[in-house]
Design an enzyme around this catalytic site. Sequence first.
Site, PDB file in Angstrom:
ATOM      1  N   LYS A 105      -1.966   1.636   2.289  1.00  0.00           N
ATOM      2  CA  LYS A 105      -0.323   1.359   3.248  1.00  0.00           C
ATOM      3  C   LYS A 105       0.162   1.777   2.039  1.00  0.00           C
ATOM      4  O   LYS A 105      -0.112   2.256   0.383  1.00  0.00           O
ATOM      5  CB  LYS A 105      -0.511  -0.438   2.032  1.00  0.00           C
ATOM      6  CG  LYS A 105       1.217  -0.503   2.905  1.00  0.00           C
ATOM      7  CD  LYS A 105       0.615  -2.549   2.778  1.00  0.00           C
ATOM      8  CE  LYS A 105       2.289  -3.147   3.285  1.00  0.00           C
ATOM      9  NZ  LYS A 105       2.233  -4.552   3.791  1.00  0.00           N
ATOM     10  N   SER A 131       0.630 -10.722   4.757  1.00  0.00           N
ATOM     11  CA  SER A 131       0.600  -9.117   5.137  1.00  0.00           C
ATOM     12  C   SER A 131      -0.630  -8.709   5.694  1.00  0.00           C
ATOM     13  O   SER A 131      -0.442  -7.598   5.566  1.00  0.00           O
ATOM     14  CB  SER A 131       1.932  -7.825   4.787  1.00  0.00           C
ATOM     15  OG  SER A 131       3.647  -8.843   4.061  1.00  0.00           O
ATOM     16  N   SER A 135       3.138  -7.035   6.721  1.00  0.00           N
ATOM     17  CA  SER A 135       3.186  -5.616   6.754  1.00  0.00           C
ATOM     18  C   SER A 135       2.752  -4.765   6.911  1.00  0.00           C
ATOM     19  O   SER A 135       2.968  -3.616   6.760  1.00  0.00           O
ATOM     20  CB  SER A 135       4.555  -5.756   5.642  1.00  0.00           C
ATOM     21  OG  SER A 135       3.911  -6.133   4.568  1.00  0.00           O
TER      22      SER A 135
END
Length: 422
Positions: free
Chosen positions: A34, A135, A111
């Site tokens: 990420k 997330s 996310s």
Amino acid sequence: METASDYGAFMEKFIIQPNSSPDLLLNSLTFSVKDMYDVKGYVVGFGSPEWARTHPAATSTATTILALLEAGATCVGTNVTDELAYSINGENIHYGTPRNPCAPDRVPGGSSSGSAVAVSAKLVDFSLGTDCIGSSRVPASYCGIFGIRPSHDAISRSGVTPMAQSLDTVGWFARNPTILKKVGQVLLHLPNVTHARPSHIIIADDCFQLSSIPYDALTQMVIKVSEKLYGGDVLKHEILGDYVKANVPSLKHFLNKEHMNPLDALSSAMQLLARYEFKNNYGEWISTVKPNLGPGVSENVAEALKTTGENIDICHSIKGEWREALNALLGDFGILIIPTVSGPPPKLQTNASELKDFNARAFTLQSIAGFSGCCQISIPLGMYNNLPISISFVARHGADGFLLSLVESIYDNIKEQGTKLQ
């Protein structure tokens, strides 16, 4: 950012070679991370062009990435994230929305959107995300893969951009439970745990009322497999909201206000703490830079910036009491079964106001493990009405090795049962 071949999952592509030895646990596996993890020589973008513009390249690489490289895995790039990691939808107005391989007209979840898509699309063997209030678990469910939120503070977050430190964990995704467990062995420094027989399996009946997917579609496979493998006596049922109300005394400060449902009150306290810590981390930068925030994120950030310190001490008390209570309910080898999310992934570009109730129910589900700091794995159950569905197993804080081993040992039976039910 999308190209035809990468589903819009990547920010940067590169290759960082690992230690090479055929004996290493993650030998020959590839992974991506990420865009919140430090990679030496690259700028962390945090889902925001303004963040990238106002920050220098990292001078070192995150501890978790180094551990995976040492274990033989090859890092192949960084993944798109929601702007400032402040959404569970997976849409990013600046870099595009990673395309959900299971449902191209639906959001991938956030996310950690790009990280989940990269695994679901078979672009990598596993990937790193983060999890604050959902997330990793949400995109795992929406993209039809495995995703874990480990026990809070069980893995170093050094070199990972924070969201709200009292809740933040790293997270990771895989298409099968064996790779999920292998990554856990490396990051959690676990021996090859073999104990995987649960002492009891608790189905949180009221939590399933928060999902739009029928109860039987989510639970039938797991119930039948549990009865087959462990006997019917292992299965228990719990109204989790009643248990929370009876065992988290500090929650009365939230119950006495607008929230009468104890699980909703738990979620409200968790989100208040997340907003407060996000403001402390980024309020000054936002006031100075005035970033151009996309829809949904701008409202979330505005709400966070209005947060004061009122009731924050109570939030911490609730957090501690809830961990103690959930640990007591589960014991060393108990499992709680809940829906991962409140329904199938929403359609792309759904107005934020239309998602208000849907996401509120999702956050209530995320608060069970997220606010207690206990570990949770989202397990894909296949498709329902042509959309991916999942269920989650939660274990006590620190029981990550047991949870990973249990999911690995039981999943083939779940898949087999699912085939019989179709």
